[in-house]
Design a protein around this motif. Structure first.
Motif, mmCIF file in Angstrom:
data_model
loop_
_atom_site.group_PDB
_atom_site.id
_atom_site.type_symbol
_atom_site.label_atom_id
_atom_site.label_comp_id
_atom_site.label_asym_id
_atom_site.label_seq_id
_atom_site.Cartn_x
_atom_site.Cartn_y
_atom_site.Cartn_z
ATOM 1 N N ASP A 148 37.745 42.404 43.274
ATOM 2 C CA ASP A 148 38.795 41.547 42.734
ATOM 3 C C ASP A 148 39.185 40.577 43.849
ATOM 4 O O ASP A 148 38.445 40.400 44.812
ATOM 5 N N ASN A 176 34.079 44.310 37.996
ATOM 6 C CA ASN A 176 35.403 43.702 37.884
ATOM 7 C C ASN A 176 36.030 44.167 36.574
ATOM 8 O O ASN A 176 35.463 43.964 35.503
ATOM 9 N N ASN A 178 39.255 44.204 33.978
ATOM 10 C CA ASN A 178 40.488 43.598 33.505
ATOM 11 C C ASN A 178 41.421 44.729 33.067
ATOM 12 O O ASN A 178 41.153 45.429 32.101
ATOM 13 N N THR A 179 42.499 44.920 33.803
ATOM 14 C CA THR A 179 43.371 46.077 33.577
ATOM 15 C C THR A 179 44.052 46.034 32.218
ATOM 16 O O THR A 179 44.667 45.045 31.842
ATOM 17 N N ASP A 180 43.903 47.146 31.489
ATOM 18 C CA ASP A 180 44.617 47.339 30.229
ATOM 19 C C ASP A 180 45.090 48.793 30.225
ATOM 20 O O ASP A 180 44.343 49.697 29.852
ATOM 21 N N SER A 219 37.109 46.055 30.496
ATOM 22 C CA SER A 219 38.574 46.122 30.468
ATOM 23 C C SER A 219 38.991 47.543 30.137
ATOM 24 O O SER A 219 38.237 48.307 29.532
#
Length: 283
Positions: A148, A176, A178-180, A219
């Motif tokens: 990141d 990489n 994507n935070t969820d 994600s």
């Protein structure tokens, strides 16, 4: 970049196997190794002589199993609290990397059982390679970096490139996420990243060393996604940056909130199916 390695041994686990695998990496072959065993000061006085003798045997067996050039290896036998002694010796020799075994305990268990590896990682700013008792150590060829925009992630990328640059056929995998945190996850997808993206910059850096890099995005909950992808890609070594959130006034104290909170590095340490190299940048 890695010239001095501290290997903490207890007579159990795969830490020695991990060092042997590292020593097959061309960029590591000239590194000096210090093998440390700590005799716990909490042992009863009547047991100390026996503990010292046992510690000497553990060191001797470790050095014999490593089969290193005698000019590259030294041993230290110390008495004290293991977590404090490991940190102190790492500072004394100015270690570039600490290698330790880990039982893979979850956060609260780590605190209640006084986990040495967990505390050392919290208290030391040095890169630390944790090897769980229940994993299989493989020759290092497929290296993954959780990437990141953080400085700690960039530091991990530099370490990965240092390791891979002279490994014939070595591969770099960039992940990489994507935070969820709601738990909604997407299947990891391999992409060709845009040049001005985080992944694109990492790929460009790898290309400078002639290293093939593959990029993946997904994600969901970062810890779960990173561990899942590392397992799916059969990764030999995972590198993960860990931000240093401890205030400067409390560098010598364990960050209990972080130990029992939703720490990404702690989740990966417990759940990854490969050795994990955790690194943070110093402030």
């Amino acid at each position: 970049m890695i010239e001095k390695i501290l290997l903490a041994v207890s007579g159990l686990g795969h830490a020695e196997e991990m060092l042997k695998a590292l020593k097959e990496v061309p960029s590591i072959q000239s590194a000096k190794v210090t093998v440390l065993h700590v005799v716990n000061a909490k042992s009863a006085a009547s047991e100390m002589t026996e503990k010292w003798e046992e510690g000497g045997k553990i060191l001797a067996n470790a050095i014999q199993s490593l089969n290193l050039d005698p000019s590259q290896v030294s041993s230290i036998l110390r008495q004290g609290d293991p977590k404090d002694v490991v940190c102190k010796v790492a500072d004394e020799i100015d270690a570039d990397l600490i290698i330790m075994g880990s039982r893979g305990l979850k956060r609260l268990q780590s605190i209640l059982s006084n986990s040495v590896s967990q505390y050392v990682f919290q208290l030391s700013s040095r890169p630390m390679l944790l090897v769980k008792d229940d994993i299989y150590v493989k020759r290092i060829n497929r290296v993954m970096v959780a990437i990141d925009n953080s400085e700690s992630a960039k530091h991990c990328l530099s370490l990965a490139l240092f390791l891979l640059r002279d490994i014939p056929g070595g591969q770099l995998f960039l992940a990489n996420v994507n935070t969820d945190l709601r738990g909604k996850s997407s299947e990891a997808t391999e992409i060709t990243p845009e040049k001005n993206s985080v992944l694109g910059a990492a790929v460009a850096e790898a290309e400078k060393y002639g290293i093939k890099a593959r990029s993946f995005i997904s994600s969901g909950k970062p810890g779960e996604e990173i561990c899942s992808l590392a397992d799916k890609l059969n990764i030999d070594l995972l590198l993960l940056g860990s931000p240093d959130r401890r205030p400067s006034v409390a560098k010598s104290f364990v960050d209990i909130d972080r130990l029992i909170g939703s720490s990404l590095s702690d989740y990966v340490r417990v759940n990854a199916t490969c050795p994990v190299l955790l690194a943070r940048t110093t402030s």
